[in-house]
Every structure is written in structure tokens, then in C-alpha cells.
Design a protein around this motif. Sequence first.
Motif, PDB file in Angstrom:
ATOM      1  N   UNK A 147       0.835  -1.210   0.000  1.00 33.67           N
ATOM      2  CA  UNK A 147       0.000   0.000   0.000  1.00 33.67           C
ATOM      3  C   UNK A 147       0.865   1.253   0.000  1.00 33.67           C
ATOM      4  N   UNK A 148       1.920   1.274   0.812  1.00 36.68           N
ATOM      5  CA  UNK A 148       2.818   2.433   0.830  1.00 36.68           C
ATOM      6  C   UNK A 148       3.481   2.631  -0.526  1.00 36.68           C
ATOM      7  N   UNK A 149       3.919   1.539  -1.117  1.00 39.61           N
ATOM      8  CA  UNK A 149       4.580   1.651  -2.412  1.00 39.61           C
ATOM      9  C   UNK A 149       3.614   2.085  -3.504  1.00 39.61           C
ATOM     10  N   UNK A 150       2.350   1.704  -3.382  1.00 40.93           N
ATOM     11  CA  UNK A 150       1.344   2.159  -4.341  1.00 40.93           C
ATOM     12  C   UNK A 150       1.190   3.670  -4.270  1.00 40.93           C
ATOM     13  N   UNK A 151       1.219   4.229  -3.043  1.00 41.19           N
ATOM     14  CA  UNK A 151       1.140   5.692  -2.892  1.00 41.19           C
ATOM     15  C   UNK A 151       2.350   6.365  -3.527  1.00 41.19           C
ATOM     16  N   UNK A 152       3.529   5.783  -3.340  1.00 43.83           N
ATOM     17  CA  UNK A 152       4.746   6.349  -3.927  1.00 43.83           C
ATOM     18  C   UNK A 152       4.668   6.326  -5.462  1.00 43.83           C
ATOM     19  N   UNK A 153       4.097   5.241  -6.017  1.00 40.00           N
ATOM     20  CA  UNK A 153       3.982   5.152  -7.470  1.00 40.00           C
ATOM     21  C   UNK A 153       3.078   6.249  -8.010  1.00 40.00           C
ATOM     22  N   UNK A 154       2.014   6.586  -7.268  1.00 42.73           N
ATOM     23  CA  UNK A 154       1.142   7.693  -7.679  1.00 42.73           C
ATOM     24  C   UNK A 154       1.940   8.991  -7.742  1.00 42.73           C
ATOM     25  N   UNK A 155       2.823   9.209  -6.762  1.00 48.59           N
ATOM     26  CA  UNK A 155       3.692  10.399  -6.787  1.00 48.59           C
ATOM     27  C   UNK A 155       4.615  10.371  -7.992  1.00 48.59           C
ATOM     28  N   UNK A 156       5.157   9.212  -8.284  1.00 54.28           N
ATOM     29  CA  UNK A 156       6.074   9.094  -9.423  1.00 54.28           C
ATOM     30  C   UNK A 156       5.358   9.390 -10.738  1.00 54.28           C
ATOM     31  N   UNK A 157       4.110   8.983 -10.866  1.00 54.45           N
ATOM     32  CA  UNK A 157       3.356   9.275 -12.075  1.00 54.45           C
ATOM     33  C   UNK A 157       3.241  10.772 -12.295  1.00 54.45           C
ATOM     34  N   UNK A 158       3.040  11.486 -11.198  1.00 51.22           N
ATOM     35  CA  UNK A 158       2.933  12.948 -11.302  1.00 51.22           C
ATOM     36  C   UNK A 158       4.272  13.548 -11.738  1.00 51.22           C
ATOM     37  N   UNK A 159       5.367  13.053 -11.141  1.00 47.58           N
ATOM     38  CA  UNK A 159       6.687  13.567 -11.506  1.00 47.58           C
ATOM     39  C   UNK A 159       7.035  13.285 -12.967  1.00 47.58           C
ATOM     40  N   UNK A 160       6.560  12.173 -13.455  1.00 43.63           N
ATOM     41  CA  UNK A 160       6.845  11.795 -14.832  1.00 43.63           C
ATOM     42  C   UNK A 160       5.888  12.447 -15.826  1.00 43.63           C
ATOM     43  N   UNK A 161       4.888  13.133 -15.301  1.00 42.23           N
ATOM     44  CA  UNK A 161       3.931  13.796 -16.178  1.00 42.23           C
ATOM     45  C   UNK A 161       3.059  12.823 -16.945  1.00 42.23           C
ATOM     46  N   UNK A 162       2.790  11.669 -16.359  1.00 43.77           N
ATOM     47  CA  UNK A 162       1.969  10.661 -17.037  1.00 43.77           C
ATOM     48  C   UNK A 162       0.523  10.840 -16.616  1.00 43.77           C
ATOM     49  N   UNK A 163      -0.322  11.208 -17.563  1.00 42.30           N
ATOM     50  CA  UNK A 163      -1.736  11.440 -17.284  1.00 42.30           C
ATOM     51  C   UNK A 163      -2.477  10.120 -17.150  1.00 42.30           C
ATOM     52  N   UNK A 164      -3.604  10.179 -16.464  1.00 42.34           N
ATOM     53  CA  UNK A 164      -4.387   8.968 -16.241  1.00 42.34           C
ATOM     54  C   UNK A 164      -4.854   8.353 -17.555  1.00 42.34           C
ATOM     55  N   UNK A 165      -5.049   9.182 -18.569  1.00 40.84           N
ATOM     56  CA  UNK A 165      -5.520   8.672 -19.863  1.00 40.84           C
ATOM     57  C   UNK A 165      -4.487   7.768 -20.547  1.00 40.84           C
ATOM     58  N   UNK A 166      -3.204   7.876 -20.129  1.00 39.88           N
ATOM     59  CA  UNK A 166      -2.157   7.050 -20.734  1.00 39.88           C
ATOM     60  C   UNK A 166      -1.947   5.714 -20.002  1.00 39.88           C
ATOM     61  N   UNK A 167      -2.621   5.536 -18.882  1.00 44.81           N
ATOM     62  CA  UNK A 167      -2.397   4.326 -18.090  1.00 44.81           C
ATOM     63  C   UNK A 167      -3.098   3.119 -18.696  1.00 44.81           C
ATOM     64  N   UNK A 168      -2.454   1.961 -18.547  1.00 45.72           N
ATOM     65  CA  UNK A 168      -2.995   0.703 -19.069  1.00 45.72           C
ATOM     66  C   UNK A 168      -3.144  -0.297 -17.942  1.00 45.72           C
ATOM     67  N   UNK A 169      -4.222  -1.064 -17.984  1.00 51.19           N
ATOM     68  CA  UNK A 169      -4.364  -2.167 -17.029  1.00 51.19           C
ATOM     69  C   UNK A 169      -3.939  -3.497 -17.660  1.00 51.19           C
ATOM     70  N   UNK A 170      -3.696  -3.455 -18.967  1.00 51.60           N
ATOM     71  CA  UNK A 170      -3.373  -4.694 -19.687  1.00 51.60           C
ATOM     72  C   UNK A 170      -1.941  -5.134 -19.419  1.00 51.60           C
ATOM     73  N   UNK A 171      -1.751  -6.451 -19.336  1.00 54.06           N
ATOM     74  CA  UNK A 171      -0.416  -7.027 -19.267  1.00 54.06           C
ATOM     75  C   UNK A 171       0.090  -7.250 -20.692  1.00 54.06           C
ATOM     76  N   UNK A 172       1.387  -7.434 -20.843  1.00 46.93           N
ATOM     77  CA  UNK A 172       1.946  -7.696 -22.163  1.00 46.93           C
ATOM     78  C   UNK A 172       1.333  -8.942 -22.785  1.00 46.93           C
ATOM     79  N   UNK A 173       0.959  -9.878 -21.935  1.00 47.16           N
ATOM     80  CA  UNK A 173       0.351 -11.112 -22.429  1.00 47.16           C
ATOM     81  C   UNK A 173      -0.861 -10.796 -23.305  1.00 47.16           C
ATOM     82  N   UNK A 174      -1.709  -9.863 -22.844  1.00 48.28           N
ATOM     83  CA  UNK A 174      -2.905  -9.528 -23.615  1.00 48.28           C
ATOM     84  C   UNK A 174      -2.572  -8.691 -24.839  1.00 48.28           C
ATOM     85  N   UNK A 175      -1.476  -7.915 -24.775  1.00 47.90           N
ATOM     86  CA  UNK A 175      -1.090  -7.107 -25.923  1.00 47.90           C
ATOM     87  C   UNK A 175      -0.612  -7.961 -27.091  1.00 47.90           C
TER      88      UNK A 175
END
Length: 660
Positions: free
Chosen positions: A628-656
Motif C-alpha cells: 500500500x505504501x509503495x502504491x502511494x509512492x507510485x502515484x507520486x512518481x506518475x505525477x513527476x513523470x507527467x503521465x496522465x491517467x488517460x495514458x495508463x494501461x491495465x493490460x499485461x503484455x500477455x494480452x497485448x
Amino acid sequence: MEKADYILAGGTVVLMDEARTVIEDGSIAVKEDKILAVGTTAAIAAQYDAVEVVDCSGQAIIPGLINAHTHVPMTLLRGLADDLRLDVWLMGYMMPVEREFVNPEFVRLGTKLACAEMIKTGTTCFNEMYYFEEEIAAATAEAGMRGVLAQSVMKYPSPDSASYEDALARTREYIQQWKGHPLIVPAVGPHSPYTCPPEVLRACSALAQEFDVPLHIHISETALEVENMRKENNMPVVPWIKKQNILDAKVIAAHCVHIDEGEIRTLKHAGAGVAHNPTSNLKLASGVAPIVAMLNIGVNVGIGTDGPASNNDLDMFEEMRLAALLAKGFSGDPTALPAAEAFAMATIYGARAIHMGDIIGSLEPGKRADIVVVDLSTLHNTPRFQRSPDAIYSQLVYVSKGSDVSHVICNGRWLLRNRKLLTLDEAELSRESALVAQKIDKFLLAREGDIVRKLLALGGLSQEESFEVQVKAHLDDLTMVEKFLHDPELTIMKSSRYRQYDTYFSFDLAGQGQLRIREDIYLDEFDRPTPRSRYRLTLTGEASEHEYPLGVILSRARFTASAEQSVRFYREYLNPSEEREIVKLRRRHRFLFHDTQFAINIDRLTAPERPGYYVEIKSRTWSSRDAENKADFIVELLAKLGIAESHLLKAEYYSLATRE
């Protein structure tokens, strides 16, 4: 008149001496463990008096057959896993079952079962390699057979040795215990060049030379073995083992399917014997050994059945016939390997190949009384032609069967008389063997529906951090990501570049998850391949454990291991219901954020080809609370990287892999 213990009289005696003498209406006089005399029935009757004269009219009296290569306790594994490639058969089934079941009792029972079968089909001597060899020796001596019995040595832990040092120590003790026995010749058994590193091979050779005992080893059985040897050591197998001093010992080389003329000559000059295993090599699709070339060059070549799990029987009559037919069919020459030569391979050539030609392999005065009587009056042996001196060899090789054996004598002792076993209880052996088969069936059935158990059976599987926290995004531009990675305040711990080949297996059974087989080819800074590579297996759960805000997923990475076999091996061993493949170029950076280790993977898919870049941020943990703590940190990292929610994927490479 001279006294004999008994005389075998009135048969067609096939001596297999240098002159290839055949005596119609011949007899053999035996005293204690040796042959006293061989001649016409009239001549023997005039010179020798015996306690018993055994009428052998209508039958052939031949030297005991010699099985030049086998693994006799594997009678208990015959039919266990057929119609598989050698690596799947060996690594996926034989070795896991052996680790689970092979113990002294298993070995003793399997050896007795094998001895019973061999005696009933005319074999008096066999050359073998397995585990707990002292138990095999005891059971063989009890059955009354002769054996060259090699204690296995390899780099892997085995059923009787935790390490190769233990195996070597066990071999030394075994040799000291059995050397000088009238029936048992102890031997050293380094399994093969691919299972024994150089120091093990050299130690085995030194041990064999110290005690002047044979050294039994598998050589060039498969094309893959030879290819790997050339790739890794830049030379064929035989020259490489010569460098490890193997050919300084009295070698018995099993298989030798893929060797060239130079290697054959090297074996000839070293005095090595070769064991040809036609049925096993065909059944496992290993190829056809160049035995005619070996014989022409002067190598002593015997015939072996190999283990009953890869044959699946120990009948040397079948093996002789197949050896002769295979040589003809493979060469296109019907005169290749005549019946007389095939019969010699199962008798005198085989004796020389296992370094025992001075005492067995032919019916000559002074040699051990290892004698077999074969009934030639059966329907399938009728009629019989006698105009040619070679007709008897054709009769024995192309017509006779193991079931035609009437009597078997080894070292002067009757082991089979009128087709009845005298030293072993056939019914009891069958009963005990059936009980073992039931236990093995239960073991294999339990694991067949469990991918984890099948992988554990191969060894090397371990559980890593239970959870993986990650998020994936698809980006057209990496500007913000590169800016983040070049921030002087960021601590980059390690950076790597790979070309990754991922094969994903999925399975019909619920709860089995997915298996990923990954090959990492390390790249330099210009994305050029380097000699370094890595192979890994990862078994994951079927679905994510939990989803956090912004598509951060908690998944369970159940097990991981080195992928020591090919993709084809895992495909045939695990039988996936579906398979997908991904190839990508990956840049990986490990860094610290809030004193916590993360990884960022920047991927470009090349197969199937996809535009843009896939960016993963992930971290591993054993703890769901830490996740849970690391999930919060990842949310911070997304902001630092400028990655918008619209660019996020739930798919694994397997499905791609299938998405268009």
C-alpha cells in the motif's frame, strides 16, 4: 575318461571363436565355472564322463548374450512416459520420479525384475550404470548373472549422493567392496560430458585407473549434445573427453550416435568399447550410430538395450535383429552388417567392448561357462536350411526370439532350465512391481493438474517476494521520463539494456496462473547484442490481487526459477492450452525514491510491433501493507513523470500479444 559336471549334447554349437566355427551335432563339457571342451557329440562322449548329459538336439548352443548398455532398475519405470523427446522424458519424468522413489529397496527390486527378464531371453552378462550400485551388485549376484556395474557420478544431486564428491566417495567404497568377485566387475560411471564438469571427469578417470576397472559413460547420444559441445568448447565430444583424461581408462562408451571418422579412430586407438543401442536411439529420435564404420575401423562394438524405460524391454534377440536391419536401411546397402556380425556384436564383440573378451563371449575351452540353449524347432523357426555355414546366424538373428530360450547357464550355474527360472521368483517380482507402479501413478497424477508441482519436480524453483506493485502506461514521447531519469537528485542504482523474448503459457485448469519464459539478451549502449544472456521462468497468478488508484495493480508473483531448458521442452512438458509471444527492447533503471527501491522499464515492442513506448514502474515486496505504501509512492512518481491517467494501461503484455 575325464570327469565333467554335465554335458550339453547334440545341438548346433555356435562357438564365436576367431574361425567362426559351427558344429552340427556338437556338445560342450562343463566343469565348475568353466568350459572343459567343445567338439562333436561323438568326440566329447568318447573323452568325457559327466554326472548328467542334457539332450540339446534340435537346439542351438550359443554363448550367453551380452547386453552392453542398460540401466536395469529402470524396469520399474518402463512405459512410464513414452513418445517424448529425450530432454522432456529425462528431465520432466525420469529424474523427478527417481528423486522421489529411488532408494535401495527400489533398486534391488528393479534389478531382480530385470535379471529375470534377461535370463529368460538369453542374456548372461550386462553392463549398466545407475544409483545404489552396491544393491544392484548384490541382487545380480543373487540371481547368478554376470555384470559390469558402474556407480553413477554427476554434478547434480542424485538419489544416492548429495554431490559429486559424495558420489566419488561412494564409488570408491563400492569398488573396494566388490572388486575380485567372480560375477561382478565394479566400474566408474560418469554419466556424460554434459552432466559432469571437467574436474569430475578427470577424477572419475583417475579412480578407474587406480583400481583398473572400466569407465562407463554416455557419449554423443544426441545432436544437441554435440552442438552444445562445439559451441561451448569449440571441439567435438570425443576430443574434449580425451582432454579430460577419460580415454586413459578402460572406456565403455554408450551410444556414440553423432561421432565422425576422426572420433571413431580416436576411440579405436584408446581401446574403448562402444555400446550400440538401436531401439532406444530410434524411440527417443536420437539418430542412428555409424556402427558399420566403427566395425570397419576396428572398434569393438557391442549391442545394448539401454534402460527399460527407453526401450522398453531387455530382449537382446530383438536388439540384434534391429541392429542388422537398421544398418541396412540407413545405408541403403542390404549387405551392411550381416547376421553373423550382428550376432558377434551380441557375443564376442560385446565381451571385448566391455573389456571381458578374455573370459566370456565365445564357447572356448578355459572360458567361463556362460551358455544359452535356443530351441530351433518352434513353428516360426520352421523350416531350417543348412546348406550355408552362415545359415545358423540368420536363424538366430532374423528368426529366433527371446521366448525360444530353453536353458541358461552362467558361470557354470543353471539359471533357467526348460524355460523355468531357478534363482528368482517370477510371480513375487511381478506382484511387488505392480505395487510400486501404483505409487508412481499416484505421484504423477497428483502433479499433472498442478503446474507448480510439475515445475518443482524439475528443481530450482523458488518463491520470490509475494507481491509486485506496478503500473503501466503507453506514451508517444519520453521527454518527461528522460528528464526525470537525468534529475541530479535521483539516485540511479543500476541501468541495463536488453532484448527480451517472452513466451507466455496459459492453462485450462483454474488457478494455475500463467507461466512466462524469458530470455534476456544484454545489449550495449548502442543496443548491440553482447555475449551475456539470462533465462528465467516466472509463474504468476491469474489475476491481480488488488487495484489502487490510478490503475496501480498489486499482483502476486508466485514462483521464479532459472529456465534451464528450451521453450519446446516446457511446451511439451507442461502442455499449455494457449501460448503467446512478445519481443521487446527494454531499458531498465533501478532507483531510490523515498529511500525505497523501484524500477522503471522503458519498452518498445517489436513483435508484435506497436507504436510508441510502454513505461512500467514497479517494486516488489513480501508485505501487503508495504505494498500500500509503495502504491502511494507510485502515484507520486506518475505525477513527476507527467503521465496522465488517460495514458495508463491495465493490460499485461500477455494480452497485448493478440491485440490489433
